[in-house]
Design a protein around this motif. Structure first.
Motif, mmCIF file in Angstrom:
data_model
loop_
_atom_site.group_PDB
_atom_site.id
_atom_site.type_symbol
_atom_site.label_atom_id
_atom_site.label_comp_id
_atom_site.label_asym_id
_atom_site.label_seq_id
_atom_site.Cartn_x
_atom_site.Cartn_y
_atom_site.Cartn_z
ATOM 1 N N ARG A 71 2.808 9.292 -6.228
ATOM 2 C CA ARG A 71 3.350 10.630 -5.978
ATOM 3 C C ARG A 71 4.642 10.894 -6.743
ATOM 4 O O ARG A 71 4.882 11.998 -7.208
ATOM 5 C CB ARG A 71 3.604 10.787 -4.480
ATOM 6 C CG ARG A 71 3.984 12.196 -4.063
ATOM 7 C CD ARG A 71 4.071 12.363 -2.551
ATOM 8 N NE ARG A 71 2.868 11.858 -1.905
ATOM 9 C CZ ARG A 71 2.886 11.049 -0.833
ATOM 10 N NH1 ARG A 71 4.021 10.667 -0.294
ATOM 11 N NH2 ARG A 71 1.753 10.627 -0.312
ATOM 12 N N GLU A 93 10.034 6.882 1.716
ATOM 13 C CA GLU A 93 9.030 6.806 2.781
ATOM 14 C C GLU A 93 9.386 7.658 3.993
ATOM 15 O O GLU A 93 8.541 7.890 4.869
ATOM 16 C CB GLU A 93 8.785 5.351 3.202
ATOM 17 C CG GLU A 93 9.783 4.757 4.165
ATOM 18 C CD GLU A 93 11.101 4.335 3.535
ATOM 19 O OE1 GLU A 93 11.944 3.803 4.270
ATOM 20 O OE2 GLU A 93 11.287 4.526 2.317
ATOM 21 N N GLU A 138 7.077 10.260 5.433
ATOM 22 C CA GLU A 138 5.785 9.722 5.862
ATOM 23 C C GLU A 138 5.788 9.317 7.333
ATOM 24 O O GLU A 138 4.755 8.915 7.864
ATOM 25 C CB GLU A 138 5.423 8.491 5.011
ATOM 26 C CG GLU A 138 5.455 8.709 3.516
ATOM 27 C CD GLU A 138 4.355 9.639 3.045
ATOM 28 O OE1 GLU A 138 3.217 9.533 3.545
ATOM 29 O OE2 GLU A 138 4.649 10.480 2.172
ATOM 30 N N ARG A 181 2.623 1.754 -3.399
ATOM 31 C CA ARG A 181 1.695 2.260 -4.418
ATOM 32 C C ARG A 181 1.434 3.754 -4.230
ATOM 33 O O ARG A 181 1.364 4.506 -5.204
ATOM 34 C CB ARG A 181 0.395 1.461 -4.391
ATOM 35 C CG ARG A 181 0.600 0.046 -4.901
ATOM 36 C CD ARG A 181 -0.712 -0.660 -5.177
ATOM 37 N NE ARG A 181 -0.514 -2.069 -5.431
ATOM 38 C CZ ARG A 181 -0.005 -2.592 -6.551
ATOM 39 N NH1 ARG A 181 0.384 -1.806 -7.510
ATOM 40 N NH2 ARG A 181 0.123 -3.898 -6.689
ATOM 41 N N ARG A 182 1.317 4.205 -2.981
ATOM 42 C CA ARG A 182 1.136 5.639 -2.720
ATOM 43 C C ARG A 182 2.379 6.428 -3.128
ATOM 44 O O ARG A 182 2.277 7.509 -3.714
ATOM 45 C CB ARG A 182 0.811 5.894 -1.252
ATOM 46 C CG ARG A 182 -0.608 5.472 -0.887
ATOM 47 C CD ARG A 182 -0.969 5.849 0.533
ATOM 48 N NE ARG A 182 -0.303 4.932 1.453
ATOM 49 C CZ ARG A 182 0.203 5.278 2.629
ATOM 50 N NH1 ARG A 182 0.135 6.508 3.062
ATOM 51 N NH2 ARG A 182 0.781 4.378 3.397
ATOM 52 N N ASP A 231 0.835 -1.203 0.000
ATOM 53 C CA ASP A 231 0.000 0.000 0.000
ATOM 54 C C ASP A 231 0.872 1.257 0.000
ATOM 55 O O ASP A 231 0.633 2.183 -0.781
ATOM 56 C CB ASP A 231 -0.935 -0.011 1.214
ATOM 57 C CG ASP A 231 -1.805 1.222 1.265
ATOM 58 O OD1 ASP A 231 -2.602 1.443 0.321
ATOM 59 O OD2 ASP A 231 -1.684 1.991 2.243
#
Length: 134
Positions: free
Chosen positions: A24, A98, A101, A19-20, A16
């Motif tokens: 982006r 990441e 995030e 994919r995000r 998940d």
């Protein structure tokens, strides 16, 4: 020859997040170099922004077409294990996509079964950066 034995995969949470990140940043890739600290974690980069070395090993593709590369030294160390990329709260390297995030990728592993190992022994060698980059 059939499909290769899967050497790496993503947990649903990692898939998940990947994919995000790809939505982006565009197409992405993984590379795991070894070493200590963040170097031992899988790093996610925009595809084409990390130069794969001639001796890097392509373990396979995750989440469809996302290549997962590993340095040759790290692959020699981990060659007997199946790798699962997971994601946990926390900050890893500032270079991996990441990081902003508040999450980080990590590797969970298990030893290949005897059956998996026998299948891999019969497969051709994994591609390296030399095979891909010329």
């Amino acid at each position: 020859m059939g499909a290769r034995t899967r050497r790496v995969e993503l947990t649903p949470a990692a898939e998940d997040l990947v994919r995000r990140l790809a939505a982006r940043h565009g197409p992405v890739m993984f590379h795991q170099s070894g070493g200590c600290c963040d170097g031992s974690a899988p790093m996610c980069y925009p595809r084409g922004e990390f130069r794969v070395g001639a001796s890097d090993v392509l373990l396979g593709h995750v989440a469809g077409d996302i290549p997962f590369w590993m340095s040759a030294d790290q692959h020699a160390y981990w060659s007997h294990t199946h790798l699962t990329v997971d994601v946990v709260p926390g900050r890893g390297s500032g270079f991996s996509l990441e990081a902003p995030e508040g999450l980080r990728f990590l590797i969970r592993s298990r030893v290949f079964t005897d059956e998996e190992w026998q299948r891999m022994e019969a497969e051709p060698p994994l591609p390296t950066g030399a095979d891909v980059t010329g």
